[in-house]
Design a protein around this motif. Structure first.
Motif, PDB file in Angstrom:
ATOM      1  N   VAL A   1       0.813  -1.217   0.000  1.00 42.01           N
ATOM      2  CA  VAL A   1       0.000   0.000   0.000  1.00 42.01           C
ATOM      3  C   VAL A   1       0.846   1.267   0.000  1.00 42.01           C
ATOM      4  O   VAL A   1       0.315   2.359  -0.178  1.00 42.01           O
ATOM      5  CB  VAL A   1      -1.022   0.041   1.166  1.00 42.01           C
ATOM      6  N   GLY A   2       2.150   1.117   0.222  1.00 42.75           N
ATOM      7  CA  GLY A   2       3.015   2.286   0.212  1.00 42.75           C
ATOM      8  C   GLY A   2       2.977   3.079   1.502  1.00 42.75           C
ATOM      9  O   GLY A   2       3.024   4.302   1.494  1.00 42.75           O
ATOM     10  N   LEU A   3       2.892   2.389   2.613  1.00 44.75           N
ATOM     11  CA  LEU A   3       2.893   3.018   3.932  1.00 44.75           C
ATOM     12  C   LEU A   3       4.272   2.784   4.552  1.00 44.75           C
ATOM     13  O   LEU A   3       4.553   1.690   5.035  1.00 44.75           O
ATOM     14  CB  LEU A   3       1.787   2.412   4.801  1.00 44.75           C
ATOM     15  N   TRP A   4       5.130   3.797   4.490  1.00 49.07           N
ATOM     16  CA  TRP A   4       6.534   3.652   4.885  1.00 49.07           C
ATOM     17  C   TRP A   4       7.126   2.398   4.238  1.00 49.07           C
ATOM     18  O   TRP A   4       7.672   1.511   4.891  1.00 49.07           O
ATOM     19  CB  TRP A   4       6.709   3.624   6.392  1.00 49.07           C
ATOM     20  N   ALA A   5       6.994   2.339   2.948  1.00 46.48           N
ATOM     21  CA  ALA A   5       7.400   1.160   2.178  1.00 46.48           C
ATOM     22  C   ALA A   5       8.880   0.850   2.325  1.00 46.48           C
ATOM     23  O   ALA A   5       9.284  -0.307   2.191  1.00 46.48           O
ATOM     24  CB  ALA A   5       7.039   1.356   0.707  1.00 46.48           C
ATOM     25  N   ASP A   6       9.685   1.859   2.619  1.00 52.29           N
ATOM     26  CA  ASP A   6      11.109   1.611   2.827  1.00 52.29           C
ATOM     27  C   ASP A   6      11.336   0.706   4.035  1.00 52.29           C
ATOM     28  O   ASP A   6      12.103  -0.257   3.969  1.00 52.29           O
ATOM     29  CB  ASP A   6      11.889   2.921   2.959  1.00 52.29           C
ATOM     30  N   ILE A   7      10.612   0.955   5.113  1.00 55.10           N
ATOM     31  CA  ILE A   7      10.743   0.128   6.319  1.00 55.10           C
ATOM     32  C   ILE A   7      10.173  -1.267   6.070  1.00 55.10           C
ATOM     33  O   ILE A   7      10.745  -2.270   6.510  1.00 55.10           O
ATOM     34  CB  ILE A   7      10.050   0.808   7.524  1.00 55.10           C
ATOM     35  N   GLY A   8       9.057  -1.334   5.353  1.00 58.74           N
ATOM     36  CA  GLY A   8       8.483  -2.630   4.999  1.00 58.74           C
ATOM     37  C   GLY A   8       9.446  -3.466   4.170  1.00 58.74           C
ATOM     38  O   GLY A   8       9.588  -4.676   4.384  1.00 58.74           O
ATOM     39  N   ALA A   9      10.129  -2.824   3.224  1.00 54.72           N
ATOM     40  CA  ALA A   9      11.099  -3.533   2.389  1.00 54.72           C
ATOM     41  C   ALA A   9      12.268  -4.046   3.235  1.00 54.72           C
ATOM     42  O   ALA A   9      12.743  -5.172   3.035  1.00 54.72           O
ATOM     43  CB  ALA A   9      11.599  -2.627   1.266  1.00 54.72           C
ATOM     44  N   LEU A  10      12.715  -3.247   4.203  1.00 56.63           N
ATOM     45  CA  LEU A  10      13.788  -3.713   5.098  1.00 56.63           C
ATOM     46  C   LEU A  10      13.320  -4.899   5.941  1.00 56.63           C
ATOM     47  O   LEU A  10      14.095  -5.842   6.161  1.00 56.63           O
ATOM     48  CB  LEU A  10      14.242  -2.583   6.029  1.00 56.63           C
ATOM     49  N   ALA A  11      12.094  -4.867   6.405  1.00 57.87           N
ATOM     50  CA  ALA A  11      11.559  -5.989   7.190  1.00 57.87           C
ATOM     51  C   ALA A  11      11.515  -7.258   6.348  1.00 57.87           C
ATOM     52  O   ALA A  11      11.879  -8.339   6.826  1.00 57.87           O
ATOM     53  CB  ALA A  11      10.164  -5.648   7.718  1.00 57.87           C
ATOM     54  N   LEU A  12      11.088  -7.131   5.094  1.00 59.54           N
ATOM     55  CA  LEU A  12      11.043  -8.306   4.212  1.00 59.54           C
ATOM     56  C   LEU A  12      12.445  -8.815   3.917  1.00 59.54           C
ATOM     57  O   LEU A  12      12.670 -10.033   3.867  1.00 59.54           O
ATOM     58  CB  LEU A  12      10.288  -7.975   2.930  1.00 59.54           C
TER      59      LEU A  12
ATOM     60  N   ALA B   1      16.156   0.806  -1.232  1.00 59.56           N
ATOM     61  CA  ALA B   1      16.935   1.914  -1.784  1.00 59.56           C
ATOM     62  C   ALA B   1      16.079   2.779  -2.702  1.00 59.56           C
ATOM     63  O   ALA B   1      16.144   4.011  -2.657  1.00 59.56           O
ATOM     64  CB  ALA B   1      18.151   1.376  -2.532  1.00 59.56           C
ATOM     65  N   PHE B   2      15.259   2.150  -3.512  1.00 62.64           N
ATOM     66  CA  PHE B   2      14.375   2.863  -4.435  1.00 62.64           C
ATOM     67  C   PHE B   2      13.397   3.747  -3.664  1.00 62.64           C
ATOM     68  O   PHE B   2      13.244   4.931  -3.957  1.00 62.64           O
ATOM     69  CB  PHE B   2      13.638   1.845  -5.305  1.00 62.64           C
ATOM     70  N   PHE B   3      12.744   3.172  -2.656  1.00 64.29           N
ATOM     71  CA  PHE B   3      11.779   3.937  -1.862  1.00 64.29           C
ATOM     72  C   PHE B   3      12.460   5.061  -1.095  1.00 64.29           C
ATOM     73  O   PHE B   3      11.950   6.173  -1.022  1.00 64.29           O
ATOM     74  CB  PHE B   3      11.013   3.041  -0.888  1.00 64.29           C
ATOM     75  N   ALA B   4      13.613   4.775  -0.486  1.00 63.19           N
ATOM     76  CA  ALA B   4      14.314   5.780   0.314  1.00 63.19           C
ATOM     77  C   ALA B   4      14.867   6.906  -0.556  1.00 63.19           C
ATOM     78  O   ALA B   4      14.989   8.038  -0.099  1.00 63.19           O
ATOM     79  CB  ALA B   4      15.432   5.121   1.118  1.00 63.19           C
ATOM     80  N   PHE B   5      15.165   6.615  -1.807  1.00 69.32           N
ATOM     81  CA  PHE B   5      15.707   7.637  -2.708  1.00 69.32           C
ATOM     82  C   PHE B   5      14.608   8.427  -3.411  1.00 69.32           C
ATOM     83  O   PHE B   5      14.659   9.646  -3.476  1.00 69.32           O
ATOM     84  CB  PHE B   5      16.635   6.991  -3.751  1.00 69.32           C
ATOM     85  N   ALA B   6      13.616   7.733  -3.934  1.00 65.89           N
ATOM     86  CA  ALA B   6      12.606   8.385  -4.774  1.00 65.89           C
ATOM     87  C   ALA B   6      11.205   8.349  -4.190  1.00 65.89           C
ATOM     88  O   ALA B   6      10.269   8.778  -4.840  1.00 65.89           O
ATOM     89  CB  ALA B   6      12.589   7.715  -6.152  1.00 65.89           C
ATOM     90  N   GLY B   7      11.076   7.857  -2.988  1.00 62.57           N
ATOM     91  CA  GLY B   7       9.750   7.646  -2.409  1.00 62.57           C
ATOM     92  C   GLY B   7       8.853   8.850  -2.358  1.00 62.57           C
ATOM     93  O   GLY B   7       7.648   8.741  -2.554  1.00 62.57           O
ATOM     94  N   HIS B   8       9.407  10.025  -2.085  1.00 63.70           N
ATOM     95  CA  HIS B   8       8.576  11.232  -2.007  1.00 63.70           C
ATOM     96  C   HIS B   8       8.027  11.638  -3.370  1.00 63.70           C
ATOM     97  O   HIS B   8       7.054  12.362  -3.454  1.00 63.70           O
ATOM     98  CB  HIS B   8       9.369  12.388  -1.393  1.00 63.70           C
TER      99      HIS B   8
ATOM    100  N   SER C   1      15.709   8.328   4.356  1.00 75.21           N
ATOM    101  CA  SER C   1      16.005   8.996   3.092  1.00 75.21           C
ATOM    102  C   SER C   1      17.456   8.752   2.703  1.00 75.21           C
ATOM    103  O   SER C   1      18.352   8.798   3.536  1.00 75.21           O
ATOM    104  CB  SER C   1      15.751  10.493   3.221  1.00 75.21           C
ATOM    105  N   ILE C   2      17.653   8.455   1.432  1.00 75.42           N
ATOM    106  CA  ILE C   2      18.992   8.307   0.863  1.00 75.42           C
ATOM    107  C   ILE C   2      19.136   9.395  -0.185  1.00 75.42           C
ATOM    108  O   ILE C   2      18.322   9.497  -1.093  1.00 75.42           O
ATOM    109  CB  ILE C   2      19.178   6.925   0.202  1.00 75.42           C
ATOM    110  N   SER C   3      20.163  10.203  -0.063  1.00 75.14           N
ATOM    111  CA  SER C   3      20.350  11.277  -1.060  1.00 75.14           C
ATOM    112  C   SER C   3      21.337  10.871  -2.112  1.00 75.14           C
ATOM    113  O   SER C   3      22.190  10.129  -1.972  1.00 75.14           O
ATOM    114  CB  SER C   3      20.879  12.536  -0.430  1.00 75.14           C
TER     115      SER C   3
END
Length: 139
Positions: free
Chosen positions: A62-73, A118-125, A137-139
């Motif tokens: 659903v895209g709810l803090w998807a970066d954290i969800g991806a790390l959990a997976l 990495a994708f979510f943390a870089f381009a998620g916004h 966030s990854i810059s």
């Protein structure tokens, strides 16, 4: 692009969603297999892994803090690969091959989850069709 990313996210999390439901509804059988692989506190480990997969899948899907969800997976995948599919300890060739396939499947899925992180943390916004932007966030 937003629709393609959404479709990809949904397809990616289907496996984790189905597996999580199995862990949470067939806990006794799953815990028996987990115990047979030498994992301590097999019932708790089965429930915890089911919870991690479900939360991670919902987060990415659903895209709810998807970066954290991806790390959990990713954490689940790498743990499952090592704890559940130690092919190096198998003596019988067919069992060794089966565990090796599952080890590398889990490793590949963990790698894909790291790429998603990495994708979510870089381009998620900047992604559409997400409930929230990334927590990290990854810059």
């Amino acid at each position: 692009m937003d629709v393609l990313v959404l479709i990809g996210r949904i397809l990616f999390v289907l496996l984790f969603t189905v597996s999580a439901v199995g862990h949470l509804t067939k806990t006794k059988a799953m815990a028996g297999y987990t115990a047979s692989r030498g994992v301590p506190m097999a019932t708790a480990a089965t429930l915890l892994s089911g919870f991690v997969m479900l939360v991670g899948a919902i987060s990415v899907g659903v895209g709810l803090w998807a970066d954290i969800g991806a790390l959990a997976l990713a954490a689940f995948c790498f743990s499952a690969a090592v704890l559940m599919h130690g092919f190096w300890g198998e003596k019988e060739p067919q069992a060794r091959q089966m565990e090796q396939v599952n080890f590398f499947k889990d490793t590949a899925l963990g790698g894909a989850a790291l790429i998603l992180f990495a994708f979510f943390a870089f381009a998620g916004h900047e992604l559409g069709l997400m409930v929230t932007g990334p927590l990290l966030s990854i810059s």
